[in-house]
Design an enzyme around this catalytic site. Structure first.
Site, PDB file in Angstrom:
ATOM      1  N   GLU A   1     -83.298-106.895  -3.642  1.00 39.04           N
ATOM      2  CA  GLU A   1     -81.777-107.292  -3.572  1.00 39.04           C
ATOM      3  C   GLU A   1     -81.092-107.484  -2.453  1.00 39.04           C
ATOM      4  OE1 GLU A   1     -79.429-105.540  -5.863  1.00 39.04           O
ATOM      5  OE2 GLU A   1     -80.953-105.583  -8.072  1.00 39.04           O
TER       6      GLU A   1
ATOM      7  N   GLU B   1     -71.358-113.372 -12.905  1.00 44.25           N
ATOM      8  CA  GLU B   1     -71.453-112.597 -13.773  1.00 44.25           C
ATOM      9  C   GLU B   1     -70.423-111.990 -14.449  1.00 44.25           C
ATOM     10  OE1 GLU B   1     -76.269-110.365 -14.369  1.00 44.25           O
ATOM     11  OE2 GLU B   1     -75.910-110.589 -12.330  1.00 44.25           O
TER      12      GLU B   1
ATOM     13  N   LYS C   1     -70.155-107.761 -15.536  1.00 42.47           N
ATOM     14  CA  LYS C   1     -70.579-106.870 -15.145  1.00 42.47           C
ATOM     15  C   LYS C   1     -70.012-105.893 -14.750  1.00 42.47           C
ATOM     16  CE  LYS C   1     -73.723-106.552 -12.469  1.00 42.47           C
ATOM     17  NZ  LYS C   1     -75.036-106.293 -11.192  1.00 42.47           N
TER      18      LYS C   1
ATOM     19  N   GLU D   1     -69.029-106.877  -8.456  1.00 43.90           N
ATOM     20  CA  GLU D   1     -70.071-106.883  -8.972  1.00 43.90           C
ATOM     21  C   GLU D   1     -69.874-108.388  -9.642  1.00 43.90           C
ATOM     22  OE1 GLU D   1     -72.316-104.623  -9.567  1.00 43.90           O
ATOM     23  OE2 GLU D   1     -72.014-103.427  -7.825  1.00 43.90           O
TER      24      GLU D   1
END
Length: 373
Positions: free
Chosen positions: A286, A340, A343, A349
């Site tokens: 990542e 997203e 999350k 995030e």
């Protein structure tokens, strides 16, 4: 040579070795039948991949994602589970996929090899060869975490997954992996001084021993954004963003770094060397930059996210190594494909996506938006 570029394997046996010859031929035919000729792991095509996270309730369906990845020529993808609708969507796409076993499975899987076998049969083997599953990530950022039971279970879970792959004759097709955070390191500055934390190393070594045997890479999550966010007064943002800067000189190794991404990778190489694993590849599981965050999340802007990901794309396209490993081409999965919305945690995030939840671009690094199918 098959459609994935995997080399065909031919077995030559002498005239007096007829039984061996028949066995060789049977093995070769079986491998061709099961895996389309792929008899060695081709886990990563090129240098650029994407993390396809789905902790959201408003993103496009997997079929649209597959079409988008093919159009964008992103050949490598990673998911954090083994969702069957995703595996079906990737069928016949030619894209290389890494699936994940979530952390909540590890404790049971560490003591039950049959569970590992059954999981792989249901979630991996059933989709081969049409879905190109090339790796299984066992857990995520376990070592260095606060759940001691999980820490103690990881090595056993990885061992059982590998043994299960071996029983199912899949070790030549699928890598066993586990991603780590920077929390596994004791000291990463300068890069050449990096070592594993003592309380991590006792759990890390059995994993690295198995990975050395299996030929698996060391998966590391690398986030210059987080380093800058926590210490903006002492880190030059240009160093974090691949922008022109005076860089960092590592006197111990006599190496110069002009970006933090390379430095963090080489810190992992130094830690592996210190632990006795000089030959292991470091692969970035990542990396990314948040385009938005909470008020106290310094650097989380769309402009910085664009700069980082655009320059990262250019850096990976050069197909080069790092100062410490100049001949080991860097490969990385970018985090992430989408913002997203579900999350948990800080605002950043939910804003790592190259695309917004509706499929439009979050910022322009050369990719088009996703057109809903």
């Amino acid at each position: 040579m098959d459609g994935d570029g995997g080399a065909a394997v031919f077995f030559f046996c002498g005239p007096r070795g007829a039984p061996v010859m028949r066995a060789c031929r049977c093995l070769f035919i079986l491998l061709l039948f099961l895996y389309g000729g792929l008899v060695t792991v081709q886990a990563f095509t090129g240098t650029y991949g994407i993390n396809y996270g789905r902790v959201a309730d408003n993103i496009p369906p997997p079929e649209a994602v597959v079409a988008y990845l093919k159009e964008a020529k992103i050949k490598n993808a990673r998911i954090y589970d083994a969702d069957h609708s995703v595996l079906e969507a990737f069928k016949g796409s030619g894209l290389e996929l890494v699936v994940g076993i979530p952390n909540e499975y590890l404790k049971n899987m560490s003591t039950n090899e049959d569970q590992a076998v059954n999981w792989i049969k249901e979630n991996v083997q059933a989709y081969l060869p049409d879905t190109h599953i090339r790796g299984i990530a066992v857990g995520n950022e376990v070592l260095g975490g606060s759940d001691q039971e999980l820490v103690e279970a990881l090595s056993g879970a990885i061992r059982n997954v590998y043994n299960a792959l071996s029983k199912l004759q899949l070790t030549d097709v699928i890598e066993v992996l586990t991603p780590h955070s920077q929390a596994v390191f004791d000291n990463s500055y300068p890069p050449s001084s990096c070592t594993f934390k003592e309380n991590v190393l006792q759990y890390m070594k059995p994993i690295l021993d198995l990975f050395s045997k299996a030929g698996s890479p060391f998966f590391i999550n690398t986030y210059p954004f987080l380093s800058y966010k926590y210490d903006p007064n002492n880190i030059d943002i240009n160093y974090a963003l691949f922008q022109p800067n005076r860089g960092v000189y590592d006197a111990k190794a006599d190496l110069h770094y002009d970006n933090m991404f390379d430095a963090q990778i080489d810190a992992a190489y130094a830690a592996l060397e210190a632990a006795g694993y000089e030959e292991m590849e470091v692969r970035v599981s990542e990396t990314g930059w948040a385009s938005k965050g909470d008020e106290d999340e310094t650097g989380a802007t769309a402009q910085n996210a664009r700069t980082y990901n655009y320059n990262l794309l250019k850096r990976l396209a050069k197909k080069k190594g790092t100062p410490r490993r100049p001949k080991m081409v860097v490969k990385a999965y970018v985090f992430a494909l989408f913002n997203e919305d579900l999350k948990p945690g800080s605002g950043s995030e939910r804003h790592y996506g190259l695309l917004k939840s509706d499929g439009s671009i979050a910022y322009d690094i050369g990719f088009s938006g996703l057109t809903p199918s």
